[in-house]
Design an enzyme around this catalytic site. Structure first.
Site, short mmCIF file in Angstrom:
data_model
loop_
_atom_site.label_atom_id
_atom_site.label_comp_id
_atom_site.label_asym_id
_atom_site.label_seq_id
_atom_site.Cartn_x
_atom_site.Cartn_y
_atom_site.Cartn_z
N TYR A 1 0.86 -1.19 0.00
CA TYR A 1 0.00 0.00 0.00
C TYR A 1 0.89 1.22 0.00
CZ TYR A 1 -3.07 3.71 1.62
OH TYR A 1 -3.76 4.89 1.72
N GLU B 1 -3.47 7.65 -4.17
CA GLU B 1 -3.39 6.38 -3.45
C GLU B 1 -3.21 5.22 -4.42
OE1 GLU B 1 -6.00 4.77 0.12
OE2 GLU B 1 -6.98 4.29 -1.79
#
Length: 419
Positions: free
Chosen positions: A141, A229
């Site tokens: 992530y 993101e």
């Protein structure tokens, strides 16, 4: 005392613009950020053609179909009409056809859309990146956003990427790393290497991750993003680092520098009332309360919403008509507020500095007469230039509109309206 923080209204038209995954990936490629390639389509036939192209390019029968909506959690979300998830792996043309029929045109409900869900108008047919190879694949992530408390950009990253990142952040926050970057200095080489090291990478994967993070940060700055993101950030079996998914929010205050990016806005993904408000240059955000408010100036709007809460009500919206309120903008504001069935009263709180109070009062009266059939209490508090004349106009209009001069008077009227 402030009950409502300005961050609560970050979704206003002038602050934030969301992009679809396929749009964000095309922008990343311009900054040499490797991405999972795909083709966005709007029809079942288009999905079939895209699958054939992807299959030819990769020599792989597997492909991924992804619903394109402005919300996360698509992999776990369900399409109401078919029960399919918003992200499906297909291993044949027949499955692509089946999934496209079940997703396109359906309503996808995820943890971020709420029960109403969002209609899926497009899907992305993307390459399968989980193919076997000499090394294990891995999901990470990584995101970049502004840390307002520090006044610096922050890169957040974790070895535990994928659909359960929210649970990771909640249950094991120690697995979330942060690297702050001063805007004037930019991302330094040692910081990119530190990120790759903390992700447990080595060899070619380490080098590719350093390049990826560096180019991604350049994209974040160059595109004037407010949030970028990548989840998952993916290490392939041959040690490449690619963006499998991308969520990108742009700072609308900077769109004047990017007219090409402004053209990417998808109005079908936005709240219709906010879109309508934008046409009249009204700064509007829908909230969940029962008292509609129409105010000029963000500071006065926040104070007005606090006053509504102190009076026992809940603000139903943030609506700033600006410093040049007239009959047209007041009418538009009325119409937008009245579309909310939860609104039980409307409070208009205007300070007459640039605009005269009597002009606003005339606008209120004209708008009220035009709309007609307004069956909820309307409270008008006008203070400033020509406030006395404005109150007289309201009081002598014959309309069911209550006027006030002091904020305390308006508060008492709101209290009675919501009692």
């Amino acid at each position: 005392m402030c009950f409502l923080n300005l961050t609560y209204i970050r979704r206003t038209k002038y602050l934030l613009m969301n992009l679809h995954e396929y749009q964000a990936k095309e922008l990343l490629k311009k900054y040499n950020v490797p991405v999972q390639e795909g083709i966005a389509v709007e029809s079942v036939m288009g999905a079939e053609d895209a699958y054939r192209q992807i299959k030819t390019q990769t020599n792989n029968n597997f492909a991924v179909i992804k619903a394109q909506i402005h919300a996360g959690g698509r992999g776990k979300g369900k399409v109401n009409e078919s029960g399919l998830n918003g992200v499906k792996v297909a291993k044949s043309l027949e499955e692509i056809t089946e999934y496209a029929k079940g997703i396109l045109g359906g309503t996808l409900v995820t943890i971020q859309t709420g029960p109403a869900g969002k209609k899926v108008n497009k899907v992305l047919i993307a390459q399968d990146v989980y193919y076997p190879g000499p090394n294990p694949v891995k999901e990470f992530y990584l995101s970049i956003l502004l840390d307002r408390a520090k006044g610096e950009n922050v890169i957040m990253y974790s070895t535990e990427g994928g659909m359960d990142i929210e649970e990771v952040a909640h249950n094991t926050p120690e697995k979330i790393f942060k690297e702050w970057v001063h805007p004037s200095g930019g991302l330094q080489g040692f910081q990119a290497r530190k990120i790759a090291f903390n992700l447990g990478l080595s060899g070619d994967a380490f080098k590719n991750c350093v390049k990826f993070v560096t180019n991604l940060y350049n994209a974040y700055v160059g595109l004037d993003c407010s949030m970028l993101e990548i989840n998952p950030l993916f290490k392939t079996s041959d040690n490449k680092i690619i963006a499998v998914d991308c969520k990108m929010n742009l700072d609308e205050n900077a769109l004047m520098r990017h007219p090409d990016l402004a053209a990417l806005r998808d109005l079908t993904e936005e709240d219709p009332t906010e879109v309508e408000a934008g046409r009249y240059n009204l700064n509007y955000v829908k909230l969940d309360g029962n008292v509609g408010c129409m105010v000029n100036g963000a500071g006065l709007a926040m104070a007005t919403m606090d006053m509504i809460k102190l009076s026992g009500g809940e603000p139903a919206n943030f609506l700033d008509v600006g410093g040049t309120a007239n009959a047209e903008t007041v009418e538009a504001g009325f119409r937008i507020i009245l579309k909310d069935p939860n609104v039980k009263a409307i409070l208009i709180n205007i300070f007459g500095g640039i605009v005269r109070c009597d002009r606003v009062a005339a606008g209120v009266i004209e708008a009220y007469n035009k709309l007609g059939n307004i069956n909820i209490p309307i409270i008008v508090r006008l203070q400033g230039t020509n406030a006395a004349e404005a109150k007289k106009l309201i009081d002598e209009s014959g309309l069911k509109v209550q006027s006030a001069i002091l904020l305390s008077e308006a508060a008492d009227l709101v209290k009675k309206a919501v009692a």
